[in-house]
Design an enzyme around this catalytic site. Structure first.
Site, PDB file in Angstrom:
ATOM      1  N   PHE A 144       0.855  -1.192   0.000  1.00  0.00           N
ATOM      2  CA  PHE A 144       0.000   0.000   0.000  1.00  0.00           C
ATOM      3  C   PHE A 144       0.887   1.237   0.000  1.00  0.00           C
ATOM      4  O   PHE A 144       1.693   1.432   0.902  1.00  0.00           O
ATOM      5  CB  PHE A 144      -0.937   0.048   1.211  1.00  0.00           C
ATOM      6  CG  PHE A 144      -1.825   1.269   1.174  1.00  0.00           C
ATOM      7  CD1 PHE A 144      -2.957   1.297   0.383  1.00  0.00           C
ATOM      8  CD2 PHE A 144      -1.475   2.417   1.880  1.00  0.00           C
ATOM      9  CE1 PHE A 144      -3.746   2.444   0.299  1.00  0.00           C
ATOM     10  CE2 PHE A 144      -2.263   3.568   1.801  1.00  0.00           C
ATOM     11  CZ  PHE A 144      -3.397   3.567   1.007  1.00  0.00           C
ATOM     12  N   ASP A 229       9.227   3.053   1.510  1.00  0.00           N
ATOM     13  CA  ASP A 229       8.039   3.742   2.022  1.00  0.00           C
ATOM     14  C   ASP A 229       7.978   3.499   3.527  1.00  0.00           C
ATOM     15  O   ASP A 229       7.639   2.409   3.980  1.00  0.00           O
ATOM     16  CB  ASP A 229       6.794   3.189   1.312  1.00  0.00           C
ATOM     17  CG  ASP A 229       5.508   3.825   1.826  1.00  0.00           C
ATOM     18  OD1 ASP A 229       5.542   4.512   2.868  1.00  0.00           O
ATOM     19  OD2 ASP A 229       4.461   3.624   1.177  1.00  0.00           O
ATOM     20  N   LYS A 258       2.644  10.601   8.060  1.00  0.00           N
ATOM     21  CA  LYS A 258       1.958  10.130   9.276  1.00  0.00           C
ATOM     22  C   LYS A 258       2.557  10.671  10.578  1.00  0.00           C
ATOM     23  O   LYS A 258       2.310  11.813  10.921  1.00  0.00           O
ATOM     24  CB  LYS A 258       1.859   8.598   9.261  1.00  0.00           C
ATOM     25  CG  LYS A 258       0.863   8.121   8.190  1.00  0.00           C
ATOM     26  CD  LYS A 258       0.347   6.720   8.386  1.00  0.00           C
ATOM     27  CE  LYS A 258      -0.845   6.446   7.470  1.00  0.00           C
ATOM     28  NZ  LYS A 258      -0.598   5.463   6.434  1.00  0.00           N
TER      29      LYS A 258
HETATM   30  C1  LIG Z   1      -0.874   5.691   4.984  1.00  0.00           C
HETATM   31  C2  LIG Z   1       0.158   5.214   4.044  1.00  0.00           C
HETATM   32  C3  LIG Z   1       0.381   5.869   2.824  1.00  0.00           C
HETATM   33  C4  LIG Z   1      -0.484   7.000   2.342  1.00  0.00           C
HETATM   34  O1  LIG Z   1      -0.362   8.126   3.151  1.00  0.00           O
HETATM   35  P1  LIG Z   1      -1.431   9.328   2.957  1.00  0.00           P
HETATM   36  O2  LIG Z   1      -0.932  10.369   3.912  1.00  0.00           O
HETATM   37  O3  LIG Z   1      -2.761   8.769   3.324  1.00  0.00           O
HETATM   38  O4  LIG Z   1      -1.373   9.751   1.550  1.00  0.00           O
HETATM   39  C5  LIG Z   1       1.427   5.422   2.035  1.00  0.00           C
HETATM   40  N1  LIG Z   1       2.195   4.396   2.405  1.00  0.00           N
HETATM   41  C6  LIG Z   1       2.008   3.735   3.568  1.00  0.00           C
HETATM   42  C7  LIG Z   1       2.914   2.613   3.948  1.00  0.00           C
HETATM   43  C8  LIG Z   1       0.970   4.106   4.420  1.00  0.00           C
HETATM   44  O5  LIG Z   1       0.756   3.436   5.551  1.00  0.00           O
END
Ligand SMILES: *Cc1c(COP(=O)(O)O)cnc(C)c1O
Length: 404
Positions: A144, A229, A258
């Protein structure tokens, strides 16, 4: 007029006016302190959702509130047509954690990943000596990375991509934790590998040390960028500042968001010095990126993590908590298949759909998000106390017993 306003609840207004793109819990939250939140009926909950791994310091940490209040009264936004001291200082601090390189600021995780995807195109152009020849990225199945077109195209999940094709071309997908499957996909058109260090949304699956080290070697051998990521697992959540530290590797770029802002939206991409000059003026940007208020919020998060020794706290407190969760799994083997994760990023894998469990936990006073693969995620704030961690296990046990 007044009485009709009083009788109109937030739930009514959502029904009437808010886009129906989320399946929301029937709960209106109005106040928070630390790991606790209260709803509009005065009911208190232990919040192990943390706004989906965002509220790193819990709700309304006094030092964070003071920093945001001070900055809001001083200077909020100026755009990137000018410098501001908060962005400068935050970049210095991120480079201090990540290593020599440069930082680009944005506003969310998806945008941080978009920036990494664009970075890979620049790297591929340099590698091939020509635009459009070397542009592909290998990602992982069940990943994701976000909901924008680039990040969604890097997210090979039917429930996320359905209705929105055609996607951005150039993504190929291998098996997470299977190095050979990544190696098998490499050809002359490959520019980068993009993975989550710990897959979060698909059920809290950590990359193994051998896998992460193997990807680093693969990238070195084939001149690919290793893009990590760290949007969910970064900023202290696992007990180290970045999730990848347990593998002892250095990525070429890190996407973060986040927890970085502790609740104020901010995202960032760090790029290693070897690739940091690929972006030149005019190639990328965003109006709000690195605005003084967002950077002041993030600086307060980093200050509190350091001052309150929260990395040490997460490492120490998660040991007993994990043991208690494993004991719970042993006591309810028909319902709990596994407990896994690192630090305060934990997934409890159930034998069935987690939705009714998430609802029962909420009714029992514990807010948690679910994840793919029948997982209930537990994401306490980094300063959750041992008592709060123990309480989460108590509530979970009560729910398992009631549903046994
Ligand atoms: C939440 C998340 C995203 C997306 O972040 P947003 O701030 O909602 O765009 C991307 N990668 C990972 C691993 C995530 O947990």
């Amino acid at each position: 007029m007044e009485s009709s306003l009083i009788r109109t609840t937030a739930a009514d207004l959502y029904d009437a006016h808010v886009m129906k793109n989320y399946a929301r819990a029937p709960l209106t939250l109005v106040r928070g302190r630390g790991a606790q939140v209260w709803d509009d009926a005065g009911q208190c909950y232990l919040d192990f959702t943390s706004g989906i791994a965002v509220s790193a310091l819990g709700h309304c940490h006094p030092q964070w509130v003071a920093a945001v209040q001070r900055q809001a009264g001083e200077l909020i936004h100026v755009s990137n047509l000018f410098r501001n001291p908060q962005q400068a200082e935050l970049a210095r601090r991120i480079v201090g954690y990540a290593g020599p390189g440069r930082v680009f600021f944005c506003n969310s995780g998806a945008e941080a990943n978009e920036a990494m995807i664009k970075l890979s195109r620049l790297h591929g152009e340099k590698k091939a000596g020509e635009e459009g020849k070397c542009y592909k990225i290998i990602g992982a199945k069940n990943a994701f990375h976000g909901r924008t077109y680039g990040s969604m195209s890097a997210t090979p999940q039917e429930k996320i991509q359905k209705h929105f094709r055609p996607l951005v071309p150039g993504f190929a997908f291998a098996e997470f934790n299977n190095l050979q499957s990544f190696a098998d996909l490499i050809d002359d058109q490959m520019a980068a590998i993009l993975i989550e260090t710990i897959q979060g949304e698909s059920g809290v699956v950590p990359g193994t040390v051998e896998f992460l080290r193997g990807l680093r070697e693969l990238c070195n051998r084939h001149n690919l960028l290793l893009l990590l990521d760290e949007v969910q697992c970064g900023i202290g959540r696992t007990g180290s500042f970045y999730g990848f530290e347990y593998a002892g590797i250095q990525p070429d770029a890190i996407g973060m968001a986040k927890g970085l802002g502790g609740g104020y939206p901010i995202g960032a991409m760090w790029v290693r010095e070897t690739a940091a000059e690929l972006f030149q003026p005019g190639m990328h940007g965003t109006t709000y990126g690195g605005t003084p208020l967002a950077c002041a919020a993030a600086l307060a998060v980093l200050d509190v993590i350091e001052k309150e020794k929260l990395l040490e706290h997460v490492r120490a407190a998660s040991v007993g908590w994990m043991e208690a969760l494993q004991a719970m799994a042993r006591d309810f083997p028909a319902q709990v298949l596994a407990v896994r994760g690192r630090g305060f990023l934990v997934g409890v894998q159930l034998a069935s759909d987690p939705t009714p469990y998430v609802a029962a936990l909420r009714e029992g006073g514990l807010l948690t998000p679910s994840a793919g693969g029948n997982v209930v995620r537990l994401l306490p704030p980094l300063n959750a106390t041992r008592e709060e961690l123990a309480r989460s296990v108590e509530i979970f046990r009560t729910v398992l017993k009631a549903k046994a």
